[in-house]
Scaffold this motif. Sequence first.
Motif, short mmCIF file in Angstrom:
data_model
loop_
_atom_site.label_atom_id
_atom_site.label_comp_id
_atom_site.label_asym_id
_atom_site.label_seq_id
_atom_site.Cartn_x
_atom_site.Cartn_y
_atom_site.Cartn_z
N SER A 25 2.84 -10.70 0.89
CA SER A 25 3.79 -9.62 0.72
C SER A 25 4.29 -9.17 2.09
O SER A 25 3.50 -9.03 3.03
CB SER A 25 3.13 -8.44 0.01
OG SER A 25 4.05 -7.37 -0.12
N LEU A 26 5.59 -8.96 2.20
CA LEU A 26 6.21 -8.34 3.37
C LEU A 26 6.05 -6.84 3.19
O LEU A 26 6.46 -6.30 2.15
CB LEU A 26 7.68 -8.75 3.43
CG LEU A 26 8.50 -8.23 4.59
CD1 LEU A 26 8.00 -8.81 5.90
CD2 LEU A 26 9.97 -8.59 4.39
N TRP A 27 5.44 -6.14 4.17
CA TRP A 27 5.08 -4.75 3.98
C TRP A 27 5.45 -3.93 5.21
O TRP A 27 5.17 -4.36 6.33
CB TRP A 27 3.56 -4.68 3.74
CG TRP A 27 3.11 -3.43 3.11
CD1 TRP A 27 2.47 -2.40 3.72
CD2 TRP A 27 3.29 -3.03 1.76
NE1 TRP A 27 2.22 -1.40 2.82
CE2 TRP A 27 2.71 -1.77 1.60
CE3 TRP A 27 3.88 -3.65 0.65
CZ2 TRP A 27 2.71 -1.10 0.39
CZ3 TRP A 27 3.87 -2.98 -0.55
CH2 TRP A 27 3.30 -1.72 -0.67
N PRO A 28 6.07 -2.76 5.04
CA PRO A 28 6.40 -1.94 6.21
C PRO A 28 5.12 -1.45 6.90
O PRO A 28 4.16 -1.07 6.23
CB PRO A 28 7.20 -0.77 5.63
CG PRO A 28 7.00 -0.80 4.16
CD PRO A 28 6.49 -2.15 3.78
N ASP A 29 5.11 -1.51 8.23
CA ASP A 29 3.87 -1.21 8.95
C ASP A 29 3.46 0.25 8.91
O ASP A 29 2.31 0.58 9.20
CB ASP A 29 3.91 -1.72 10.38
CG ASP A 29 4.79 -0.90 11.30
OD1 ASP A 29 5.65 -0.13 10.82
OD2 ASP A 29 4.63 -1.04 12.53
N PHE A 30 4.35 1.16 8.52
CA PHE A 30 3.99 2.57 8.46
C PHE A 30 3.29 2.94 7.15
O PHE A 30 2.72 4.02 7.02
CB PHE A 30 5.23 3.47 8.61
CG PHE A 30 6.20 3.36 7.47
CD1 PHE A 30 6.01 4.05 6.28
CD2 PHE A 30 7.32 2.54 7.58
CE1 PHE A 30 6.90 3.94 5.23
CE2 PHE A 30 8.22 2.42 6.54
CZ PHE A 30 8.01 3.13 5.36
N SER A 31 3.30 2.03 6.20
CA SER A 31 2.76 2.33 4.88
C SER A 31 1.32 1.82 4.77
O SER A 31 0.98 0.76 5.30
CB SER A 31 3.63 1.65 3.82
OG SER A 31 3.27 2.07 2.54
N ALA A 32 0.48 2.56 4.07
CA ALA A 32 -0.91 2.16 3.87
C ALA A 32 -0.98 0.82 3.15
O ALA A 32 -0.17 0.53 2.27
CB ALA A 32 -1.64 3.23 3.07
N ILE A 33 -1.95 0.03 3.53
CA ILE A 33 -2.16 -1.27 2.88
C ILE A 33 -2.82 -1.01 1.53
O ILE A 33 -3.86 -0.35 1.45
CB ILE A 33 -3.02 -2.19 3.76
CG1 ILE A 33 -2.25 -2.50 5.06
CG2 ILE A 33 -3.40 -3.46 3.02
CD1 ILE A 33 -3.05 -3.27 6.08
N PRO A 34 -2.23 -1.53 0.45
CA PRO A 34 -2.79 -1.29 -0.89
C PRO A 34 -4.15 -1.97 -1.08
O PRO A 34 -4.43 -2.99 -0.45
CB PRO A 34 -1.75 -1.89 -1.83
CG PRO A 34 -0.59 -2.30 -1.02
CD PRO A 34 -1.01 -2.31 0.41
#
Length: 68
Positions: A25-34
């Motif tokens: 998954s491409l994930w924004p770095d400011f968001s918590a990792i699920p």
Amino acid sequence: METLNPFDDENQRCLILCNEQQQYSLWPDFSAIPAGWARVFGPASRGQCVSWLEQHWQDMRPASQRKA
């Protein structure tokens, strides 16, 4: 003023996450990792992350389906 979705923002620093089925998954770095996901690349530019995905994720099927 229109707000960009962080998943569409070309300037957003991103991570590449992987789950136990070896899906990415491409994930924004400011968001918590699920839960159930782990960082495997980044933080880096969105373009670098997309390049990483193109090189490393050749088969989008979950690991359980690839083994079957």
